[in-house]
Design an enzyme around this catalytic site. Structure first.
Site: not given
Ligand code: UD1
Ligand code: CA
Length: 457
Positions: A9-10, A16, A226, A364
């Site tokens: 379940l997603a 929150r 959560n 560099y």
């Protein structure tokens, strides 16, 4: 064994988290939460995984790809309703492992034990429960005098006595599919939250004469994420597990509390990881390396016998016996071959540095190809950008570039050439030549004394 499938379940938003992204795609040790759950369920023997998506479904589908099937829950009417959305993808019979996408710490071992217990007991529902000192917020497992599970009561619907129960519902279950189908028809939303609770299926199946059981699991594996605070708790637990796995495989980690290794990183034995090291993405490190302190390596391969000290390596490949740092920055698409030294305050970008070359300090190198055994003097620079476009610098084998040289690209330096210190090279240099590109020095003798006499110094 009967066939096992999983439903995860997603579909929830995860308010929150205070995020614009769906909760289950937030990462724990570099891997989206829901992916941890998918992998655990597959490792536990699940033949097929159905993920119920809703909020931010595109993002969830993007992180999981086509390794799972998707059921769509348009409005989130509760966990029971979410399972109803997945029903059409379920086989007619067998077992279904129902999980939630926000419990990344669940292990395949625990899921396997849950399934084995379910089978050996001949259960119709087996709940993964846990004992929490503070059960606030969770559904409670209600048992009769003989200890049989009767039902699950949600906190908001619980009586004072039920609220005192410390055995909580993890939200993970194994259920007989035929019984589940029958129960889903009976679930109503007649409760404090007006939701279709999956947890009601327990009592319904029991009333149908079904057998209910529970396995008490480790609380650590069950904590749901959560909020961002809980995310950091999960991260810490996962980090400890990952670090322990590497130590068990022969890697020394001096201080596991300050070492951050993503899930998919590989490290060879006898490598030592010093504090403050962050290894991310698909990084692979060989044997006998010394990584850190305070280094970050992302999506890169490092060979055997290398050291990376106070440095950053991004999306690059590094050969064997290479020394990087202190304070070097290897930017994406660089290829550093065997026995190279990249020293302090050096930046390498999208360049190839061939075997045995040395770039020891303050340099560099961008959009360049360096041959074998090249020496880049202190402060030498490839001038790769003309304000509009990037150009390439190509340096042959055994080239000696003096200190403070500018190589203005596009430019080619032939094998065995020497570049005098302080030169700004704008033309190609042929093989074996010495290039000097600066004005000749003049010394004005007696200049200081003369000035003093004239009162100007
Ligand atoms: C649920 C359980 C509770 C258990 C807890 C464990 C129910 C009614 N309660 O409560 O007993 O202790 O998990 O963490 O099942 N989801 C959907 N669609 C929906 C609603 C939820 O996909 O319509 C998903 C969420 O995205 C989440 C999971 O289901 O991944 C759990 O939902 P959540 O609302 O967090 O349930 P809890 O109130 O925590
Ligand atoms: Ca939850």
């Amino acid at each position: 064994m009967e066939e096992l499938v999983s439903v995860i379940l997603a579909a929830g938003l995860g308010k929150r988290m205070k995020s614009k992204y769906p909760k289950v795609v937030h990462k724990v040790c570099g891997k989206p939460m829901v992916k941890w759950v998918v992998e655990a369920s597959k490792k536990a023997g699940s033949k097929e995984v159905i993920v119920v998506v809703g909020h931010g479904r595109e993002m969830v589908e993007e992180v999981l790809g086509d390794e799972v099937k998707y059921a769509y829950q348009k409005v989130q009417l509760g966990t029971g309703h979410a399972v109803m959305m997945a029903e059409e993808f379920l086989p007619l019979e067998g077992m279904v492992l129902i999980l939630t996408g926000d419990t990344p710490l669940i292990t395949s071992d625990t899921l396997r034990k849950l399934v084995e217990y379910h089978i050996s007991e001949g259960n119709d529902v087996t709940i993964l429960s846990s004992i929490f000192d503070d059960p606030t917020g969770y559904g409670r497992i209600i048992r009769d005098e003989s200890g049989n599970v009767v039902k699950i009561v949600e906190e908001k619907d619980a009586s004072e006595e039920e609220k005192r129960v410390k055995e909580i519902n993890s939200g993970m279950y194994v259920v007989d599919i035929a019984k589940l189908r029958a129960a889903l028809k009976e679930i109503t939303n007649d409760n404090a939250q007006g939701e279709y609770y999956l947890t009601d299926a327990v009592e319904i199946i029991r009333n149908m004469g079904g057998k209910i059981g529970a396995v008490v699991g480790e609380s650590e594996e069950i904590i749901g994420v959560n909020s961002r605070v809980q995310l950091s708790v999960a991260e810490k637990v996962m980090r400890r597990r990952i670090n322990e796995k590497h130590m068990e495989n022969g890697v020394t980690i001096i201080d596991p509390d300050s070492t951050y290794i993503d899930a998919e990183v590989e490290i060879g034995r006898d490598t030592v990881i010093l504090p403050g090291t962050i290894l991310q993405g698909k990084t692979k490190i060989g044997e006998d390396c010394e990584i850190g302190p305070n280094s970050r390596i992302v999506d890169s391969t490092i060979g055997n016998g290398c050291s990376v000290t106070y440095s950053v390596v991004l999306s690059s490949s590094v050969g064997n016996n290479v020394k990087i740092g202190p304070f070097a920055h290897i930017r994406p698409e660089s290829v550093i071959k065997n026995n190279v030294k990249i020293g302090d305050f050096v930046e390498i970008k999208k360049s190839v540095i061939d075997e045995g070359s040395k770039v020891p300090h303050l340099t560099y190198v961008g959009d360049a190809e360096l041959g074998k055994n090249v020496n880049m003097g202190c402060g030498s620079i490839t001038v790769n950008y003309d304000g509009k476009q990037k150009h390439k610098t190509i340096i042959g084998d055994n080239v000696f570039v003096g200190c403070n040289v500018n190589l203005v690209a596009p430019v080619k330096i032939g094998n065995n050439a020497y570049i005098a210190a302080g030169s700004t090279i704008t033309e190609d240099v042929p093989e074996g030549a010495l290039a000097i590109a600066r004005s000749r020095q003049t010394n004005k003798e007696g200049w200081v004394e003369e000035r003093i006499k004239k009162g100007r110094l």
